[in-house]
Design a protein around this motif. Structure first.
Motif, mmCIF file in Angstrom:
data_model
loop_
_atom_site.group_PDB
_atom_site.id
_atom_site.type_symbol
_atom_site.label_atom_id
_atom_site.label_comp_id
_atom_site.label_asym_id
_atom_site.label_seq_id
_atom_site.Cartn_x
_atom_site.Cartn_y
_atom_site.Cartn_z
ATOM 1 N N GLU A 101 0.829 -1.200 0.000
ATOM 2 C CA GLU A 101 0.000 0.000 0.000
ATOM 3 C C GLU A 101 0.865 1.252 0.000
ATOM 4 O O GLU A 101 1.807 1.361 0.775
ATOM 5 C CB GLU A 101 -0.899 0.025 1.245
ATOM 6 C CG GLU A 101 -1.935 -1.082 1.282
ATOM 7 C CD GLU A 101 -2.940 -0.973 0.149
ATOM 8 O OE1 GLU A 101 -3.343 0.161 -0.193
ATOM 9 O OE2 GLU A 101 -3.317 -2.029 -0.402
ATOM 10 N N PRO A 102 0.524 2.218 -0.857
ATOM 11 C CA PRO A 102 1.250 3.492 -0.844
ATOM 12 C C PRO A 102 1.062 4.222 0.481
ATOM 13 O O PRO A 102 0.058 4.050 1.168
ATOM 14 C CB PRO A 102 0.597 4.285 -1.979
ATOM 15 C CG PRO A 102 -0.085 3.277 -2.821
ATOM 16 C CD PRO A 102 -0.478 2.157 -1.901
ATOM 17 N N TRP A 103 2.032 5.028 0.821
ATOM 18 C CA TRP A 103 1.998 5.851 2.014
ATOM 19 C C TRP A 103 1.463 7.219 1.606
ATOM 20 O O TRP A 103 1.950 7.828 0.642
ATOM 21 C CB TRP A 103 3.403 5.956 2.587
ATOM 22 C CG TRP A 103 3.569 6.841 3.765
ATOM 23 C CD1 TRP A 103 2.690 7.017 4.793
ATOM 24 C CD2 TRP A 103 4.684 7.674 4.052
ATOM 25 N NE1 TRP A 103 3.202 7.909 5.706
ATOM 26 C CE2 TRP A 103 4.437 8.330 5.272
ATOM 27 C CE3 TRP A 103 5.885 7.927 3.406
ATOM 28 C CZ2 TRP A 103 5.324 9.218 5.856
ATOM 29 C CZ3 TRP A 103 6.772 8.815 3.984
ATOM 30 C CH2 TRP A 103 6.496 9.445 5.196
ATOM 31 N N ASP A 104 0.454 7.723 2.294
ATOM 32 C CA ASP A 104 -0.110 9.035 2.002
ATOM 33 C C ASP A 104 0.670 10.081 2.789
ATOM 34 O O ASP A 104 0.571 10.149 4.011
ATOM 35 C CB ASP A 104 -1.591 9.080 2.374
ATOM 36 C CG ASP A 104 -2.270 10.364 1.930
ATOM 37 O OD1 ASP A 104 -1.641 11.158 1.191
ATOM 38 O OD2 ASP A 104 -3.425 10.576 2.324
ATOM 39 N N ILE A 105 1.451 10.883 2.084
ATOM 40 C CA ILE A 105 2.201 11.962 2.722
ATOM 41 C C ILE A 105 1.275 13.173 2.753
ATOM 42 O O ILE A 105 0.933 13.716 1.698
ATOM 43 C CB ILE A 105 3.497 12.279 1.956
ATOM 44 C CG1 ILE A 105 4.373 11.037 1.846
ATOM 45 C CG2 ILE A 105 4.245 13.420 2.628
ATOM 46 C CD1 ILE A 105 5.577 11.202 0.940
ATOM 47 N N PRO A 106 0.826 13.601 3.927
ATOM 48 C CA PRO A 106 -0.146 14.698 4.027
ATOM 49 C C PRO A 106 0.297 15.945 3.276
ATOM 50 O O PRO A 106 1.428 16.412 3.430
ATOM 51 C CB PRO A 106 -0.236 14.959 5.532
ATOM 52 C CG PRO A 106 0.161 13.664 6.161
ATOM 53 C CD PRO A 106 1.213 13.089 5.241
ATOM 54 N N GLY A 107 -0.604 16.436 2.431
ATOM 55 C CA GLY A 107 -0.334 17.649 1.672
ATOM 56 C C GLY A 107 0.600 17.475 0.498
ATOM 57 O O GLY A 107 0.877 18.419 -0.228
#
Length: 132
Positions: A101-107
């Motif tokens: 799963e990709p990591w969601d980097i905020p912003g």
């Protein structure tokens, strides 16, 4: 501020590595001869414009690994429009996506690392719409 203007990746088989990046990302590779140390020049954009809202495109190169050269490590992040599709392309071209799963980097956007056909660790980023 000092901008990134080039990247380099070590390799044992530059033809195989060039084929991988040409297949997955559409990059152009120019194989130089022994007078230039068998270096491969890599073009990542047709011209330096503002693709995908970036400040400019960079090119790079591949160099053959040598036992007498220290710190042969890559360091790049590749912007992609569709991370899921690009993850599939990496696998189909012989690479390995690191994680499921990709990591969601905020912003910033969705991020995932991968290994290319030479075992180099790089990463892909699908920018959030506000960043694109």
């Amino acid at each position: 501020m000092d901008p990134v203007v080039h990247f380099e990746l070590p390799c044992k088989d530059r033809e195989r590595l060039a084929r991988f990046f040409e297949t997955v990302f559409g990059w152009k590779c120019q194989m130089l001869g022994p007078e230039m140390g068998e270096y491969t020049v890599v073009t990542t954009a047709e011209q330096d414009v503002n693709p995908k809202g970036l400040r400019g495109a960079i090119g790079g190169g591949f160099f053959l690994q040598r036992p007498d050269m220290p710190a042969q490590f890559p360091g790049i992040v590749i912007s992609v429009e569709n991370l899921s599709a690009s993850m599939e392309k990496v696998t189909d071209a012989g690479g390995q996506v690191l994680g499921t799963e990709p990591w969601d980097i905020p912003g910033v956007g969705l991020y995932i690392a991968f290994l290319d056909t030479e075992g180099n660790r790089s990463s892909m980023l699908q920018p959030h719409p506000a960043m694109a």
